[in-house]
Motif scaffolding. Structure first.
Motif, PDB file in Angstrom:
ATOM      1  N   THR A 262       0.833  -1.203   0.000  1.00 27.38           N
ATOM      2  CA  THR A 262       0.000   0.000   0.000  1.00 27.38           C
ATOM      3  C   THR A 262       0.870   1.256   0.000  1.00 27.38           C
ATOM      4  OG1 THR A 262      -1.700  -1.243   1.180  1.00 27.38           O
ATOM      5  CG2 THR A 262      -1.898   1.156   1.203  1.00 27.38           C
TER       6      THR A 262
ATOM      7  N   ASP B 234      -5.679  -1.962  -4.918  1.00 25.03           N
ATOM      8  CA  ASP B 234      -5.071  -2.654  -3.777  1.00 25.03           C
ATOM      9  C   ASP B 234      -5.968  -3.817  -3.358  1.00 25.03           C
ATOM     10  OD1 ASP B 234      -3.181  -3.072  -1.843  1.00 25.03           O
ATOM     11  OD2 ASP B 234      -3.563  -1.220  -0.720  1.00 25.03           O
ATOM     12  N   GLU B 235      -5.369  -4.827  -2.739  1.00 28.29           N
ATOM     13  CA  GLU B 235      -6.104  -6.017  -2.249  1.00 28.29           C
ATOM     14  C   GLU B 235      -6.859  -6.693  -3.400  1.00 28.29           C
ATOM     15  OE1 GLU B 235      -5.807  -7.112   0.861  1.00 28.29           O
ATOM     16  OE2 GLU B 235      -5.004  -5.393   1.937  1.00 28.29           O
TER      17      GLU B 235
END
Ligand SMILES: Nc1ncnc2c1ncn2[C@@H]1O[C@H](COP(=O)(O)OP(=O)(O)OP(=O)(O)O)[C@@H](O)[C@H]1O
Ligand SMILES: [Mg+2]
Length: 387
Positions: free
Chosen positions: A56, A169-170
């Motif tokens: 991140t 992200d993720e």
């Protein structure tokens, strides 16, 4: 030393006081954007790594680089339940309204939007989109729609001499059946060298997910993996922020922290924070490192590790995680885990395995084996008394 000046920054996505060991990835991103700016094609990126290695933080850095070049960065984080097309619809709306295309181009885009199969325009004058999942064969349809949407974005950006970077992200939580069609769209844009790119970050299971999604994804993306920091980079991450405040780390103290943390960025920040708070003067000694390090470890056990173990996993999944820690590894062979649990039924084991992968607690680095996504998780489980 003064707690109020403590420079270390343990947390999720919190900018570290010294960002070390990521020069190659940062350079690769700068090159990618600069190539696209010149109208030459560049490979999008899939960044993978375990929990707490700094994915991140790196995406946030990319966001700054993007803005520096007057491009639009769209940063989004996915969750287990997120609908990918819904989120993309919101992103496209935002980009188009930020780009403010000329009336002529806006009309063209709106005409195109009306022809989409799975998205519908909600307002006659704007670009508000709603998504309705189609039937069983809708993956192809979704691919066509994503292609059109991304083309619209690419053309609108190009007309303004700008570009767009999707920073996701993720991404391990995104449904491959929805991500695959997005890759189809990106692939088309890439062929036309339009100024649009995507960086997808997530757990190590991600490349397989993306690869399954479309066979040509392998060539469309670069796959940097980020890991622990090397010993010199870990030392710099700790020593440099202190030095700026007139505090020095003695070498044995730095070596001790590296030994304990193996250079995992999140652990380094936690150790740095606690050690700083116990140091009595402007020199951090090995003794400070040992005392503060113990507090850091207790704090990790009752926070970082515990949350992932007790709140995220069901009792049966916890037994699975425990059993892994008793097997030879990493990675841990599923056949060993089955033995260790005293099970003979492969089926029930694979239900837990799949659920744990879905929750992002383990991943499958190779066929027939799994590993934790949280560094040092096996040690934590062994430290716990309640076996
Ligand atoms: N290159 C680096 N140097 C020093 N510290 C770093 C570096 N990268 C990240 N950190 C620190 O590590 C911690 C974790 O970073 P981050 O939240 O970006 O990890 P992550 O990979 O996104 O983790 P997760 O998978 O849990 O989301 C933060 O406290 C951050 O300040
Ligand atoms: Mg993260």
């Amino acid at each position: 030393v003064d707690e109020r000046q403590n420079p270390y920054a343990p947390g999720a996505g919190t900018p570290p006081p010294a960002l070390t060991g990521r020069d190659a990835e940062i350079k690769a991103y700068e090159v990618l954007i600069d190539r696209l700016k010149q109208g030459t094609a560049g490979q999008s990126m899939v960044i993978t790594g375990l929990r707490g290695v700094g994915k991140t933080v790196l995406l946030n850095q990319f966001e700054l680089i993007t803005a520096d070049r007057d491009w639009i960065a769209i940063a989004r984080e996915f969750e287990e339940a997120s609908s990918f097309p819904d989120k993309i619809a919101r992103c496209i709306e935002r980009v188009l309204s930020e780009l403010k295309p000329t009336k002529k181009l806006a009309d063209q885009i709106r005409t195109m939007l009306h022809g989409l199969g799975t998205f519908a325009v909600r307002d006659p004058q704007g670009f508000e989109l709603s998504y309705t999942p189609g039937s069983a064969h809708s993956e192809d349809l979704l691919g066509e729609d994503f292609t059109d949407l991304l083309l619209a974005v690419g053309q609108a950006a190009q007309a303004k001499g700008r570009g767009v970077a999707f920073l996701f992200d993720e991404v391990q939580f995104v449904n491959p059946g929805e991500f695959g069609p997005f890759i189809v769209g990106l692939h088309r844009l890439n062929q036309k060298a339009l100024p649009v790119t995507c960086v997808a970050a997530g757990l190590p299971s991600l490349p397989a997910l993306v690869g399954n999604a479309k066979s040509y994804a392998e060539r469309l993306f670069e796959y940097p993996r980020i890991d622990q920091l090397s010993e010199p980079d870990a030392w710099t991450a700790l020593a440099e922020p202190a030095l700026r405040l007139g505090v020095t780390w003695e070498q044995p103290a730095l070596s001790y922290v590296f030994e304990q943390t193996a250079g995992y960025p999140y652990f380094l920040q936690e150790y740095g924070k606690y050690i700083w708070n116990v140091a009595s003067d402007a020199v951090i000694t090995e003794e400070d490192a040992r005392t503060g390090g113990r507090s850091a470890q207790d704090h990790l056990d009752s926070g970082f590790f515990l949350v992932r173990f007790e709140r995220r996993a069901t009792p049966a999944e916890r037994r699975f995680l425990h059993a892994m820690a008793l097997c030879p590894g990493p990675p841990y062979a599923t056949s060993d885990i089955m033995l260790s649990l005293g099970k003979t039924d492969q089926r029930s084991l694979s239900v837990q395995r799949d659920a744990l992968i879905k929750k992002g607690l383990i991943h499958a680095p190779e066929h027939g084996a799994v590993d934790y996504t949280v560094p040092h998780f096996a040690d934590y489980l062994k430290r716990r008394a309640d076996w």
